[in-house]
Write an enzyme that holds these catalytic residues in place. Structure first.
Site, short mmCIF file in Angstrom:
data_model
loop_
_atom_site.label_atom_id
_atom_site.label_comp_id
_atom_site.label_asym_id
_atom_site.label_seq_id
_atom_site.Cartn_x
_atom_site.Cartn_y
_atom_site.Cartn_z
N LYS A 286 60.89 -133.63 62.23
CA LYS A 286 61.60 -133.42 60.96
C LYS A 286 63.08 -133.69 61.15
O LYS A 286 63.60 -133.56 62.25
CB LYS A 286 61.44 -131.95 60.53
CG LYS A 286 60.09 -131.62 59.93
CD LYS A 286 60.09 -130.18 59.43
CE LYS A 286 58.74 -129.80 58.85
NZ LYS A 286 58.35 -130.57 57.67
N ARG A 360 47.31 -128.49 57.45
CA ARG A 360 45.92 -128.76 57.07
C ARG A 360 45.01 -128.82 58.29
O ARG A 360 43.83 -128.51 58.20
CB ARG A 360 45.85 -130.04 56.24
CG ARG A 360 46.30 -131.28 56.96
CD ARG A 360 46.66 -132.42 56.01
NE ARG A 360 47.99 -132.22 55.42
CZ ARG A 360 48.53 -133.01 54.50
NH1 ARG A 360 47.86 -134.07 54.05
NH2 ARG A 360 49.73 -132.78 54.01
N1 BES Z 1 55.50 -126.94 56.50
C1 BES Z 1 55.62 -128.22 55.91
C2 BES Z 1 55.74 -128.16 54.39
C3 BES Z 1 57.04 -127.66 53.84
C4 BES Z 1 58.07 -128.53 53.58
C5 BES Z 1 57.18 -126.33 53.50
C6 BES Z 1 59.24 -128.06 53.03
C7 BES Z 1 58.35 -125.88 52.93
C8 BES Z 1 59.38 -126.74 52.70
C9 BES Z 1 54.39 -129.06 56.24
O1 BES Z 1 53.84 -128.83 57.47
C10 BES Z 1 54.83 -130.48 56.20
O2 BES Z 1 55.64 -130.86 57.00
N2 BES Z 1 54.29 -131.26 55.27
C11 BES Z 1 54.65 -132.61 55.13
C12 BES Z 1 53.40 -133.40 54.88
C13 BES Z 1 53.60 -134.88 54.93
C14 BES Z 1 53.96 -135.34 56.32
C15 BES Z 1 52.34 -135.56 54.46
C16 BES Z 1 55.62 -132.73 53.97
O3 BES Z 1 55.46 -132.03 52.97
O4 BES Z 1 56.58 -133.49 54.10
MN MN Z 2 54.76 -129.96 58.98
#
Ligand code: BES
Ligand code: MN
Ligand code: ZN
Length: 510
Positions: A286, A360
């Site tokens: 990230k 997931r």
């Molecule tokens: N934990 C994150 C989702 C999230 C993002 C929660 C921002 C709260 C605030 C999750 O694990 C994630 O990173 N999801 C990705 C999925 C994508 C790579 C398909 C996302 O939402 O960017």
């Molecule tokens: Mn994630």
């Protein structure tokens, strides 16, 4: 961090000797404040005459009654708290209004650093007394939340550590007063537990912390707790959670807590909560700005487990099982990589496109395992699953998807009841097509569109025909819409929705 002790008092308010005496003041039909009596009455009358206080909802007047106005032994403050007019609002709206007012009282208590608070209920109620006290108190307790564990006292100024004692005084003997108080206490304390877990940093709240908390609940309430470690996960072939954990030096845990109702032939509800104790994204790292917030990626697990504290205490006529798949998502040398193919507990294989779509992966194993092991009548999962849900719904509503409308409707109703509104998103089969893979059964991302729904479509592959609903709390678990009773930081969302659903549970026909 300890929450306030609550008791009912029979001592007249004018005998109260604490820091803050709160009179709840409803308005009459002409929008005039009613129930003008008690300590500080003269000061209140002056304020009313000058037009400074009308008793409007959320309106406050803080007065310092003089001995001449009847305050003999009293050296604290009096808060006149406006309730507004009686209205034909729905019970749902009334409940939320009371919680907001309660939150306002908590912020006033904080302002004057009041440790001992007396809440006086109005004699003429514009809201049924049991609802009033339950929701008002819930608002006070939720609004009074503090997390100061890692803040040292700054030499001179002592930090306000919250209200220590609340006494509730009612002008008449009210049926349901004690029950309302207890319901509020339990629900608020569970939500604050979830907030505490979330506020703990990723280096302190680790997968084993979930296990410890669950074990303690199990001992306290005679529930059954099982914790699967890495070796058991390997034996059970839980390829999802193991894959996510690969890049970490912190061991994963699958925490299972079972409440069994005394009554036989009752439904079984399975709760599954994402317990990702820190989400760096893994190899699909990230961006740094805001990454610290990913310590909150365990809020689903926190909600499911905290709700079990209320279940254990109230012992409802329904079996409730919580499973929390817990790990962090790190990018160590052995980490999962894009392109890797994993095999879930169910046998389904998955092509990893993005290691940041990890929630997931751990939920899939937990759902498949829980459904196989416990044959629940329905399953609810909660997860901070996608950033996309914030794009769609902002921070005001939790995203809700699933395969069973009656279950979805129950959750919506529960959410409305407790000020945690949900919004259903569609889950048609076209969305499932987005997670088709060329090399495995499915892939772990669904492309640019409908990110929250394709994440739900992934989970759906693991629930079979079991009635299932999925709550995406990524937008509401922290930074939740502004309310008096929700402080900055983690909201504890989901806890009270689950508690409300369980409290109102009726036999479920799929
Ligand atoms: N934990 C994150 C989702 C999230 C993002 C929660 C921002 C709260 C605030 C999750 O694990 C994630 O990173 N999801 C990705 C999925 C994508 C790579 C398909 C996302 O939402 O960017
Ligand atoms: Mn994630
Ligand atoms: Zn995540």
């Amino acid at each position: 961090m300890k929450s306030a002790k609550v008791s009912i008092t029979r001592k007249k308010p004018d005998q109260f000797t604490g820091d803050l005496l709160v009179y709840c003041i409803p308005q009459d039909k002409k929008e005039k404040p009613t129930a003008i009596a008690g300590l500080g009455k003269k000061e209140l009358q002056t304020a009313i005459k000058l037009g400074d206080f009308k008793g409007k909802e959320n309106e406050t007047l803080l007065v310092y009654p003089h001995a001449s106005s009847g305050a003999k032994s009293f050296s604290g403050r009096v808060l006149y708290m406006g309730l507004g007019q009686a209205s034909d609002d729905s019970p749902t709206e009334l409940r939320e209004r009371c919680r907001e007012i309660g939150g306002k009282i908590a912020s006033m208590a904080k302002q004057v650093k009041a440790k001992q608070v007396c809440l006086c209920l109005p004699a003429i109620a514009s809201i049924p007394a049991d609802i009033f006290i339950e929701c008002l108190l819930e608002g006070v307790l939720l609004g009074d939340y503090h997390f100061l564990k890692y803040k040292k006292k700054d030499g001179k100024k002592e930090k306000f550590t919250g209200i220590a004692k609340i006494s509730v005084w009612s002008p008449k003997a009210e049926k349901g007063l004690r029950k309302g108080i207890n319901r509020a206490r339990l629900a608020a304390s569970a939500a604050c537990d979830a907030r505490n877990m979330a506020n703990e940093p990723g280096n302190c709240w680790t997968p084993v912390s979930f296990a410890h908390y669950a074990r303690e609940l199990a001992i306290k309430h005679k529930m059954k707790c099982t914790v699967l470690g890495k070796a058991e996960m390997k034996r059970l072939k839980m390829g999802g959670i193991l894959a996510v954990n690969q890049g970490s030096s912190e061991a994963p845990k699958m925490v299972i807590l079972e409440y069994k109702a005394l009554k036989k032939k009752v439904d079984t509800i399975l709760l599954v909560g994402k317990g990702l104790t820190f989400d760096s994204g893994g190899v699909s790292l990230k961006p740094s700005p805001g990454m610290q917030d990913m310590k909150y990626d365990m809020c689903g697990g926190a909600a499911a487990l905290s709700a079990m504290a209320v279940v254990g205490e109230e012992k409802p006529d329904v079996n409730v099982i919580a499973i929390i798949p817990a790990t962090d998502n790190m990018g160590g040398g052995a980490a999962l990589k894009p392109g890797d193919i994993i095999r879930h507990y169910s046998g389904i294989t998955s092509e990893i496109i993005n290691t940041d779509a990890e929630g997931r992966l751990i939920l899939a194993d937990a759902l498949a395992y829980g459904i196989e092991k416990f044959s629940p009548d329905c399953v609810v999962d909660l997860a901070t699953l996608t950033g996309a849900v914030i794009v769609g719904l902002g921070h005001h509503r939790t995203g809700l998807m699933g395969n069973n409308q009656p279950l979805i409707d129950r959750l919506c109703k529960a959410g409305d009841n407790c000020g945690e509104p949900l919004w259903q998103l569609p889950l048609d089969k076209e969305y499932t097509k987005q997670i088709d893979s060329d090399v495995a059964d499915i892939k772990n991302t669904g492309g640019p569109g409908a990110g929250s729904i394709t994440a739900a479509a992934y989970l759906q592959e693991f629930v079979g025909d079991t009635p299932w609903a999925h709550m995406d709390i990524a937008g509401t678990a922290w930074g939740f819409t502004k309310k008096n009773y929700i402080p900055k930081g983690p909201s504890g969302t989901g806890v009270r929705t689950l508690v409300d659903m369980v409290r109102n549970w009726k036999k479920f026909q799929a």
